[in-house]
Design a protein around this motif. Structure first.
Motif, PDB file in Angstrom:
ATOM      1  N   THR A 129      58.455  82.280  13.275  1.00 28.41           N
ATOM      2  CA  THR A 129      58.202  82.678  14.657  1.00 28.41           C
ATOM      3  C   THR A 129      56.748  82.405  15.029  1.00 28.41           C
ATOM      4  OG1 THR A 129      59.901  84.389  14.540  1.00 28.41           O
ATOM      5  CG2 THR A 129      58.254  84.606  16.271  1.00 28.41           C
ATOM      6  N   PHE A 130      56.537  81.809  16.189  1.00 29.71           N
ATOM      7  CA  PHE A 130      55.184  81.499  16.657  1.00 29.71           C
ATOM      8  C   PHE A 130      54.690  82.639  17.540  1.00 29.71           C
ATOM      9  CE2 PHE A 130      52.244  79.694  19.765  1.00 29.71           C
ATOM     10  CZ  PHE A 130      51.375  78.973  18.954  1.00 29.71           C
ATOM     11  N   GLN A 146      59.263  75.134  20.495  1.00 26.46           N
ATOM     12  CA  GLN A 146      59.466  74.566  19.167  1.00 26.46           C
ATOM     13  C   GLN A 146      60.687  73.667  19.215  1.00 26.46           C
ATOM     14  OE1 GLN A 146      59.398  78.487  17.198  1.00 26.46           O
ATOM     15  NE2 GLN A 146      57.569  77.838  16.107  1.00 26.46           N
ATOM     16  N   THR A 147      60.519  72.439  18.743  1.00 24.80           N
ATOM     17  CA  THR A 147      61.594  71.463  18.793  1.00 24.80           C
ATOM     18  C   THR A 147      61.638  70.682  17.493  1.00 24.80           C
ATOM     19  OG1 THR A 147      62.538  69.691  20.175  1.00 24.80           O
ATOM     20  CG2 THR A 147      60.151  69.620  19.782  1.00 24.80           C
ATOM     21  N   HIS A 194      63.469  77.356  26.415  1.00 24.98           N
ATOM     22  CA  HIS A 194      64.514  76.514  25.838  1.00 24.98           C
ATOM     23  C   HIS A 194      65.135  75.739  26.999  1.00 24.98           C
ATOM     24  CE1 HIS A 194      64.385  78.660  22.000  1.00 24.98           C
ATOM     25  NE2 HIS A 194      64.463  79.798  22.666  1.00 24.98           N
ATOM     26  N   ILE A 195      65.457  74.471  26.786  1.00 24.97           N
ATOM     27  CA  ILE A 195      66.042  73.653  27.849  1.00 24.97           C
ATOM     28  C   ILE A 195      67.229  72.882  27.285  1.00 24.97           C
ATOM     29  CG2 ILE A 195      64.384  71.773  27.422  1.00 24.97           C
ATOM     30  CD1 ILE A 195      64.519  71.143  30.440  1.00 24.97           C
ATOM     31  N   ARG A 196      68.300  72.810  28.088  1.00 23.54           N
ATOM     32  CA  ARG A 196      69.502  72.072  27.666  1.00 23.54           C
ATOM     33  C   ARG A 196      70.118  71.357  28.864  1.00 23.54           C
ATOM     34  NH1 ARG A 196      73.444  74.028  22.904  1.00 23.54           N
ATOM     35  NH2 ARG A 196      71.869  74.385  21.318  1.00 23.54           N
ATOM     36  N   LEU A 197      70.539  70.111  28.626  1.00 26.02           N
ATOM     37  CA  LEU A 197      71.288  69.331  29.611  1.00 26.02           C
ATOM     38  C   LEU A 197      72.472  68.682  28.924  1.00 26.02           C
ATOM     39  CD1 LEU A 197      68.346  67.477  31.396  1.00 26.02           C
ATOM     40  CD2 LEU A 197      69.810  69.194  32.464  1.00 26.02           C
ATOM     41  N   VAL A 198      73.601  68.601  29.619  1.00 25.70           N
ATOM     42  CA  VAL A 198      74.735  67.891  29.040  1.00 25.70           C
ATOM     43  C   VAL A 198      74.361  66.407  28.945  1.00 25.70           C
ATOM     44  CG1 VAL A 198      76.396  69.570  29.923  1.00 25.70           C
ATOM     45  CG2 VAL A 198      75.872  67.534  31.274  1.00 25.70           C
ATOM     46  N   PRO A 199      74.889  65.685  27.967  1.00 28.60           N
ATOM     47  CA  PRO A 199      74.439  64.306  27.715  1.00 28.60           C
ATOM     48  C   PRO A 199      74.511  63.372  28.917  1.00 28.60           C
ATOM     49  CG  PRO A 199      75.703  65.111  25.852  1.00 28.60           C
ATOM     50  CD  PRO A 199      75.821  66.163  26.922  1.00 28.60           C
ATOM     51  N   ARG A 200      75.532  63.474  29.743  1.00 35.75           N
ATOM     52  CA  ARG A 200      75.739  62.472  30.799  1.00 35.75           C
ATOM     53  C   ARG A 200      74.676  62.520  31.896  1.00 35.75           C
ATOM     54  NH1 ARG A 200      78.101  64.387  35.490  1.00 35.75           N
ATOM     55  NH2 ARG A 200      79.031  66.481  35.397  1.00 35.75           N
ATOM     56  N   VAL A 201      73.905  63.600  31.996  1.00 40.40           N
ATOM     57  CA  VAL A 201      72.914  63.676  33.072  1.00 40.40           C
ATOM     58  C   VAL A 201      71.483  63.524  32.559  1.00 40.40           C
ATOM     59  CG1 VAL A 201      74.434  65.147  34.448  1.00 40.40           C
ATOM     60  CG2 VAL A 201      72.699  66.203  32.975  1.00 40.40           C
ATOM     61  N   ARG A 202      71.319  63.298  31.277  1.00 40.95           N
ATOM     62  CA  ARG A 202      69.964  63.148  30.748  1.00 40.95           C
ATOM     63  C   ARG A 202      69.347  61.832  31.225  1.00 40.95           C
ATOM     64  NH1 ARG A 202      71.825  65.065  24.692  1.00 40.95           N
ATOM     65  NH2 ARG A 202      72.356  67.212  25.296  1.00 40.95           N
ATOM     66  N   THR A 228      55.812  72.599  16.699  1.00 40.72           N
ATOM     67  CA  THR A 228      55.371  73.502  17.755  1.00 40.72           C
ATOM     68  C   THR A 228      54.541  72.710  18.763  1.00 40.72           C
ATOM     69  OG1 THR A 228      55.354  75.420  16.283  1.00 40.72           O
ATOM     70  CG2 THR A 228      53.998  75.558  18.269  1.00 40.72           C
ATOM     71  N   MET A 229      54.764  72.980  20.048  1.00 41.59           N
ATOM     72  CA  MET A 229      54.006  72.336  21.110  1.00 41.59           C
ATOM     73  C   MET A 229      53.496  73.413  22.061  1.00 41.59           C
ATOM     74  SD  MET A 229      56.402  68.990  21.851  1.00 41.59           S
ATOM     75  CE  MET A 229      55.035  67.979  22.433  1.00 41.59           C
ATOM     76  N   VAL A 230      52.335  73.169  22.674  1.00 42.75           N
ATOM     77  CA  VAL A 230      51.731  74.178  23.545  1.00 42.75           C
ATOM     78  C   VAL A 230      51.267  73.546  24.861  1.00 42.75           C
ATOM     79  CG1 VAL A 230      51.003  75.644  21.630  1.00 42.75           C
ATOM     80  CG2 VAL A 230      49.460  73.856  22.455  1.00 42.75           C
ATOM     81  N   TRP A 231      51.258  74.377  25.885  1.00 40.85           N
ATOM     82  CA  TRP A 231      50.815  73.977  27.226  1.00 40.85           C
ATOM     83  C   TRP A 231      49.899  75.051  27.758  1.00 40.85           C
ATOM     84  CZ3 TRP A 231      51.688  76.545  31.912  1.00 40.85           C
ATOM     85  CH2 TRP A 231      51.440  75.816  33.101  1.00 40.85           C
TER      86      TRP A 231
END
Length: 213
Positions: free
Chosen positions: A120-121, A166-167, A131-139, A207-210
């Motif tokens: 855990t960060f 985190q990805t 967290h982000i999610r898209l179905v494959p056909r709209v990416r 881990t990525m930060v903004w």
């Protein structure tokens, strides 16, 4: 006719469609031994605990993706806590696949050594996460960027100091996407205990930060 893309805030009527999107968006990803209850870790807590930070992507009115955010990660149970709660509530510890996963996780952690496996960060400089999610056909059609922009605008409005995520380090497309939106890699990739890719390979977490201000 051009399809109408839109991003809006979450409503309670979105619950069932979002659970279906969670399943469709995760097809082909690394398999987890949680009996199909994975949305109880990475989706439902956000619908229940911080719905104002959940944004929904649609194409011609159909929900095809979402971004779940948390402005202050300290206010939400950690991912590890959510996993263990799910295992206990659903009695997943009785499933051979779950037992194998945790045995492999322990072996990976021991082999990697302390400080070289995913955890855990927590850093007050970047208290928010997403967290982000898209179905494959709209990416690849801009909806992911619209979701990210809505979330980052929310953080600016709230004067948040920053955000982390985190990805999988092996997912170079995701790394490039987040870098386009101002995220920087924070530290080296570390092993994700127990996780394996489609070919059985070990996976690593980046881990990525903004920084907002």
């Amino acid at each position: 006719m051009t399809a109408a893309h839109a991003v809006r805030t979450f409503t309670d009527a979105d619950r069932a469609p979002l659970r279906e999107v969670f399943r469709r968006a995760g097809e082909g990803a690394a398999t987890l031994p949680f009996g199909g209850h994975e949305e109880s870790i990475w989706l439902i807590p956000y619908m229940d605990g911080e719905p104002q930070s959940l944004f929904v992507a649609t194409v011609d009115g159909e929900i095809v993706g979402y971004l779940t955010g948390c402005v202050d990660s300290a206010r939400m149970p950690s991912e590890e806590e959510r996993i263990y709660r799910l295992v206990a509530e659903q009695r997943l510890y009785l499933r051979p696949a779950t037992l194998r996963f945790f045995a492999r996780s322990l072996s990976d952690t021991v082999r990697a050594g302390r400080g070289r496996s995913a955890s855990t960060f927590a850093d007050p400089a970047w208290p928010a996460h997403l967290h982000i999610r898209l179905v494959p056909r709209v990416r690849g059609h801009g909806l992911g960027s619209q979701l990210m922009n809505r979330w980052l605008d929310r953080l600016r409005e709230l004067d948040s100091p920053g955000c982390h995520l985190q990805t999988e380090a092996e997912n170079t497309g995701a790394l490039t996407f987040f870098e386009r939106h101002g995220f920087l890699r924070h530290g080296d990739p570390v092993l994700i205990p127990g996780m394996r890719g489609s070919a059985g390979e070990r996976l690593h977490q980046q881990t990525m930060v903004w920084r907002c201000r």
